[in-house]
Design a protein around this motif. Structure first.
Motif, short mmCIF file in Angstrom:
data_model
loop_
_atom_site.label_atom_id
_atom_site.label_comp_id
_atom_site.label_asym_id
_atom_site.label_seq_id
_atom_site.Cartn_x
_atom_site.Cartn_y
_atom_site.Cartn_z
N ARG A 40 0.80 -1.21 0.00
CA ARG A 40 0.00 0.00 0.00
C ARG A 40 0.85 1.28 0.00
N PRO A 41 1.95 1.36 0.73
CA PRO A 41 2.76 2.59 0.66
C PRO A 41 3.30 2.87 -0.74
N VAL A 42 3.46 1.83 -1.54
CA VAL A 42 3.99 2.02 -2.89
C VAL A 42 2.92 2.56 -3.83
N PHE A 43 1.72 2.01 -3.77
CA PHE A 43 0.67 2.37 -4.72
C PHE A 43 -0.20 3.53 -4.23
N ALA A 44 -0.47 3.58 -2.95
CA ALA A 44 -1.39 4.59 -2.44
C ALA A 44 -0.69 5.83 -1.91
N GLY A 45 0.62 5.82 -1.90
CA GLY A 45 1.35 6.97 -1.39
C GLY A 45 1.23 7.14 0.11
N ALA A 46 0.95 6.05 0.81
CA ALA A 46 0.82 6.13 2.26
C ALA A 46 2.19 6.27 2.90
N GLU A 47 2.20 6.66 4.17
CA GLU A 47 3.46 6.82 4.87
C GLU A 47 4.04 5.46 5.23
N GLY A 48 5.36 5.43 5.40
CA GLY A 48 6.03 4.20 5.76
C GLY A 48 6.64 3.51 4.55
N PHE A 49 7.05 2.28 4.77
CA PHE A 49 7.72 1.50 3.74
C PHE A 49 6.94 0.22 3.47
N ALA A 50 7.11 -0.29 2.25
CA ALA A 50 6.47 -1.56 1.90
C ALA A 50 7.08 -2.68 2.73
N ALA A 51 6.25 -3.62 3.13
CA ALA A 51 6.69 -4.78 3.91
C ALA A 51 6.54 -6.04 3.07
N TRP A 52 7.37 -7.04 3.38
CA TRP A 52 7.29 -8.29 2.62
C TRP A 52 7.82 -9.43 3.46
N SER A 53 7.38 -10.62 3.19
CA SER A 53 7.85 -11.81 3.88
C SER A 53 8.05 -12.92 2.85
N LEU A 54 9.05 -13.75 3.08
CA LEU A 54 9.34 -14.83 2.14
C LEU A 54 8.31 -15.94 2.20
N ILE A 55 7.53 -16.01 3.27
CA ILE A 55 6.49 -17.02 3.41
C ILE A 55 5.15 -16.31 3.63
N PRO A 56 4.18 -16.46 2.72
CA PRO A 56 2.88 -15.80 2.91
C PRO A 56 2.21 -16.26 4.20
N LEU A 57 1.54 -15.35 4.85
CA LEU A 57 0.84 -15.68 6.08
C LEU A 57 -0.32 -16.63 5.81
N GLN A 58 -0.99 -16.43 4.68
CA GLN A 58 -2.12 -17.29 4.31
C GLN A 58 -1.97 -17.67 2.83
#
Length: 280
Positions: A40-58
């Protein structure tokens, strides 16, 4: 100790190089909501940084199912890429291979000057030639047609350069012996030149496949109708809500390139060696 440090360094470097692939695979199995939230920070211009994980939560295959069954534009673009790539490669095989043979085996007036011109054009990026290509294509009434991309791609100079280096390695004595036995120039080309230059031809075709499959600027410049867009133009249409589908599409677009690369890896390695060794 030096070997251990070197292996650790190479392992870290390999992980960094492979991380984009892991990023794509993780995104392909990630739910739309999770992917949208992470990016969301990448596409919506929201504050903060994009987060990612090597294993999806779901982990889920929902994005894959949506791409296959609910995104017909993807398959249209996929087959457009197949048509463009096959058309360019077929044209390069028809015109580029004989041109490479002529530069490599015959001595004619202005040969060195023409080959130097080929090398100069090979080093020019598309942006330099875009205006002249656009004017010529418009004059030929080919704008917004497949021919607008296929025709310039057919006469790409890189395959001629690579293949000619392999043709030059064929011993002249072998060709002279064939001529003494009564073989014509056409027989020499088809029965000696093509088999002995197979490594160069395949390596050049592999490189051109990778370039044509991923081309973006040429379709953007010459295509206006969305139904003609190749698969490479599917990726810029990414939003936070379609991020999961875009990841799956990227994986599907990557698979043909990986298959072609692995199939022609040995020949491609020889082509790169010839390119680097002969360019000087």
């Amino acid at each position: 100790m030096r070997n251990v440090i070197l292996r650790i360094f190479l392992g870290v470097l390999a992980f960094v190089c492979c991380y984009p692939i892991l990023f794509l695979l993780t995104g392909a199995f990630m739910g739309q909501e999770e992917a949208a939230e992470n990016l969301r920070p990448v596409f919506a211009g929201a504050e903060g940084f994009a987060a990612w994980s090597l294993i999806p939560l779901q982990p889920t295959l929902r994005s894959c199912v949506e791409l296959i069954f609910d995104t017909p534009d993807f398959f249209v673009m996929f087959w457009n890429s197949v048509r463009l790539t096959c058309g360019i490669l077929a044209g390069q095989a028809l015109f580029g291979i004989p041109a490479a043979w002529g530069f490599a085996r015959y001595r004619f007036r202005f040969r060195r000057g023409l080959f130097f011109l080929y090398i100069v054009m090979m080093m020019m990026p598309f942006q330099v030639m875009m205006l002249s290509d656009y004017l010529v294509i418009r004059q030929m009434n080919l704008l917004d047609t497949m021919g607008a991309v296929i025709l310039p791609g057919i006469f790409s100079t890189l395959p001629v350069f690579i293949i000619s280096q392999f043709f030059k390695e064929i011993p002249e004595e072998l060709l002279e012996a064939a001529r003494i036995d009564g073989a014509g120039e056409g027989d020499i080309f088809f029965r000696i030149g093509l088999p002995l230059g197979k490594a160069g031809i395949i390596s050049a075709m592999v490189l051109q496949f990778l370039e044509c499959w991923n081309m973006l600027e040429q379709p953007m410049a010459f295509f206006k109708t969305p139904s003609l867009w190749p698969l490479s133009m599917f990726q810029p249409q990414i939003t936070a809500e379609t991020a999961g589908t875009a990841f799956v599409a990227s994986v599907f677009a990557l698979l043909p390139a990986i298959w072609v690369f692995l199939a022609g890896y040995e020949f491609l390695e020889q082509g790169i060696q010839a390119f680097c060794g002969k360019a000087g």
